[in-house]
Write a protein that holds these residues in place. Structure first.
Motif, PDB file in Angstrom:
ATOM      1  N   LEU A  37       0.832  -1.203   0.000  1.00  0.00           N
ATOM      2  CA  LEU A  37       0.000   0.000   0.000  1.00  0.00           C
ATOM      3  C   LEU A  37       0.863   1.247   0.000  1.00  0.00           C
ATOM      4  CD1 LEU A  37      -2.644  -0.867   2.768  1.00  0.00           C
ATOM      5  CD2 LEU A  37      -2.945  -0.976   0.288  1.00  0.00           C
ATOM      6  N   SER A  38       0.391   2.256  -0.701  1.00  0.00           N
ATOM      7  CA  SER A  38       0.984   3.580  -0.551  1.00  0.00           C
ATOM      8  C   SER A  38       0.391   4.196   0.718  1.00  0.00           C
ATOM      9  CB  SER A  38       0.641   4.458  -1.757  1.00  0.00           C
ATOM     10  OG  SER A  38      -0.742   4.781  -1.754  1.00  0.00           O
ATOM     11  N   PHE A  39       0.962   5.287   1.153  1.00  0.00           N
ATOM     12  CA  PHE A  39       0.422   5.947   2.341  1.00  0.00           C
ATOM     13  C   PHE A  39      -0.992   6.452   2.077  1.00  0.00           C
ATOM     14  CE2 PHE A  39       0.169   9.453   5.491  1.00  0.00           C
ATOM     15  CZ  PHE A  39       0.278   8.670   6.634  1.00  0.00           C
ATOM     16  N   GLU A  40      -1.237   6.969   0.882  1.00  0.00           N
ATOM     17  CA  GLU A  40      -2.587   7.432   0.513  1.00  0.00           C
ATOM     18  C   GLU A  40      -3.593   6.283   0.566  1.00  0.00           C
ATOM     19  OE1 GLU A  40      -4.233  10.361  -0.403  1.00  0.00           O
ATOM     20  OE2 GLU A  40      -2.472  11.334   0.406  1.00  0.00           O
TER      21      GLU A  40
ATOM     22  N   VAL B  41      -9.643   8.696  -6.356  1.00  0.00           N
ATOM     23  CA  VAL B  41      -9.911   7.776  -5.251  1.00  0.00           C
ATOM     24  C   VAL B  41     -10.123   6.372  -5.805  1.00  0.00           C
ATOM     25  CG1 VAL B  41     -11.486   7.198  -3.362  1.00  0.00           C
ATOM     26  CG2 VAL B  41     -10.838   9.571  -3.746  1.00  0.00           C
ATOM     27  N   SER B  42     -10.793   6.245  -6.943  1.00  0.00           N
ATOM     28  CA  SER B  42     -11.030   4.941  -7.566  1.00  0.00           C
ATOM     29  C   SER B  42      -9.727   4.200  -7.844  1.00  0.00           C
ATOM     30  CB  SER B  42     -11.778   5.095  -8.880  1.00  0.00           C
ATOM     31  OG  SER B  42     -13.143   5.045  -8.668  1.00  0.00           O
ATOM     32  N   ARG B  43      -8.740   4.932  -8.343  1.00  0.00           N
ATOM     33  CA  ARG B  43      -7.439   4.302  -8.628  1.00  0.00           C
ATOM     34  C   ARG B  43      -6.819   3.753  -7.348  1.00  0.00           C
ATOM     35  NH1 ARG B  43      -7.233   8.663 -12.123  1.00  0.00           N
ATOM     36  NH2 ARG B  43      -6.039   9.943 -10.654  1.00  0.00           N
ATOM     37  N   GLN B  44      -6.895   4.526  -6.264  1.00  0.00           N
ATOM     38  CA  GLN B  44      -6.341   4.071  -4.980  1.00  0.00           C
ATOM     39  C   GLN B  44      -7.161   2.904  -4.437  1.00  0.00           C
ATOM     40  OE1 GLN B  44      -3.558   5.217  -4.146  1.00  0.00           O
ATOM     41  NE2 GLN B  44      -3.400   7.288  -4.924  1.00  0.00           N
ATOM     42  N   LEU B  45      -8.452   2.993  -4.591  1.00  0.00           N
ATOM     43  CA  LEU B  45      -9.370   1.983  -4.077  1.00  0.00           C
ATOM     44  C   LEU B  45      -9.184   0.640  -4.783  1.00  0.00           C
ATOM     45  CD1 LEU B  45     -11.676   1.564  -2.092  1.00  0.00           C
ATOM     46  CD2 LEU B  45     -13.251   2.292  -3.881  1.00  0.00           C
ATOM     47  N   ARG B  46      -8.834   0.677  -6.055  1.00  0.00           N
ATOM     48  CA  ARG B  46      -8.634  -0.555  -6.825  1.00  0.00           C
ATOM     49  C   ARG B  46      -7.602  -1.465  -6.140  1.00  0.00           C
ATOM     50  NH1 ARG B  46      -6.986   1.426 -11.752  1.00  0.00           N
ATOM     51  NH2 ARG B  46      -9.077   2.271 -11.942  1.00  0.00           N
ATOM     52  N   VAL B  47      -6.541  -0.883  -5.605  1.00  0.00           N
ATOM     53  CA  VAL B  47      -5.513  -1.660  -4.905  1.00  0.00           C
ATOM     54  C   VAL B  47      -6.101  -2.296  -3.645  1.00  0.00           C
ATOM     55  CG1 VAL B  47      -3.300  -1.515  -3.689  1.00  0.00           C
ATOM     56  CG2 VAL B  47      -3.631  -0.259  -5.831  1.00  0.00           C
ATOM     57  N   LEU B  48      -6.907  -1.540  -2.923  1.00  0.00           N
ATOM     58  CA  LEU B  48      -7.531  -2.075  -1.701  1.00  0.00           C
ATOM     59  C   LEU B  48      -8.475  -3.231  -2.027  1.00  0.00           C
ATOM     60  CD1 LEU B  48      -8.340   1.296   0.113  1.00  0.00           C
ATOM     61  CD2 LEU B  48      -6.382  -0.215   0.488  1.00  0.00           C
ATOM     62  N   LEU B  49      -9.197  -3.102  -3.109  1.00  0.00           N
ATOM     63  CA  LEU B  49     -10.108  -4.166  -3.540  1.00  0.00           C
ATOM     64  C   LEU B  49      -9.324  -5.402  -4.010  1.00  0.00           C
ATOM     65  CD1 LEU B  49     -12.638  -1.915  -5.461  1.00  0.00           C
ATOM     66  CD2 LEU B  49     -13.169  -3.261  -3.418  1.00  0.00           C
ATOM     67  N   ASN B  50      -8.285  -5.169  -4.820  1.00  0.00           N
ATOM     68  CA  ASN B  50      -7.488  -6.284  -5.345  1.00  0.00           C
ATOM     69  C   ASN B  50      -6.764  -7.050  -4.242  1.00  0.00           C
ATOM     70  OD1 ASN B  50      -8.276  -5.720  -7.953  1.00  0.00           O
ATOM     71  ND2 ASN B  50      -6.440  -4.552  -8.448  1.00  0.00           N
ATOM     72  N   ASN B  51      -6.386  -6.359  -3.174  1.00  0.00           N
ATOM     73  CA  ASN B  51      -5.704  -7.014  -2.054  1.00  0.00           C
ATOM     74  C   ASN B  51      -6.680  -7.597  -1.036  1.00  0.00           C
ATOM     75  OD1 ASN B  51      -2.952  -6.719  -2.749  1.00  0.00           O
ATOM     76  ND2 ASN B  51      -3.033  -4.573  -2.156  1.00  0.00           N
ATOM     77  N   ASN B  52      -7.966  -7.479  -1.330  1.00  0.00           N
ATOM     78  CA  ASN B  52      -9.011  -7.999  -0.445  1.00  0.00           C
ATOM     79  C   ASN B  52      -8.991  -7.312   0.929  1.00  0.00           C
ATOM     80  OD1 ASN B  52     -11.264  -9.650   0.025  1.00  0.00           O
ATOM     81  ND2 ASN B  52     -10.008 -11.176   1.072  1.00  0.00           N
ATOM     82  N   TYR B  53      -8.688  -6.021   0.935  1.00  0.00           N
ATOM     83  CA  TYR B  53      -8.723  -5.236   2.172  1.00  0.00           C
ATOM     84  C   TYR B  53     -10.083  -4.559   2.344  1.00  0.00           C
ATOM     85  CZ  TYR B  53      -3.595  -5.656   2.086  1.00  0.00           C
ATOM     86  OH  TYR B  53      -2.306  -6.127   2.049  1.00  0.00           O
TER      87      TYR B  53
END
Length: 158
Positions: free
Chosen positions: A35-38, A68-80
């Protein structure tokens, strides 16, 4: 060389040595979890406010929904984080942390607090408060007004 030039050279030196490394210092605990800090900050927001909407996060951060969607995609892909339809209005989607996301947010927050406590121990609470106050004033008086300028004005000033 003028005093202004000396100040500029000192500012560049501090930027290259301290401020660039400050970003790494702050973001390192989150990077252990890809994760990035953002992204961590968005995850923390979702953990503390389950059911928050993407547009609410964008509004709070004063950025676009696509940012926000771009940042959120990582959270979704990592199952967070997972998305759930809002029962009252099926067109809306709420963001909810997963159990893994909650653990990651807690772990990152603990490591950030530990690092910050060391920083305060070394630098001192009073000096730390003064430094943050000066940075906040600089941000409010110089950085934010520059960022709030319309794009066309910025191009003419560059």
């Amino acid at each position: 060389m003028t005093t202004s030039d000396d100040l500029l050279n000192q500012a560049i030196s501090i930027y290259l040595s301290a401020l660039k490394n400050l970003g790494h210092f702050v973001s390192q605990p989150a990077s252990r979890y890809s994760l990035s800090f953002e992204q961590y900050l968005i995850l923390q927001e979702i953990v503390t406010k389950p059911g928050i909407k993407l547009m609410d996060i964008a509004h709070q951060r004063r950025v676009t929904r696509s940012a926000v969607s771009r940042q959120l995609r990582v959270l979704l892909n990592n199952n967070y984080v997972r998305q759930e339809q809002v029962q009252a209005d099926r067109r809306k989607v709420a963001l909810v942390p997963t159990a893994m996301g909650e653990r990651v947010a807690t772990n990152v927050q603990t490591r950030i607090r530990q690092r910050f406590a060391k920083w305060v121990d070394i630098y001192g609470e009073a000096r730390g408060q003064k430094l943050l106050q000066l940075l906040d004033e600089f941000n409010q008086q110089v950085i934010q007004p520059e960022n709030d300028q319309p794009r066309k004005d910025k191009e003419n000033n560059d």
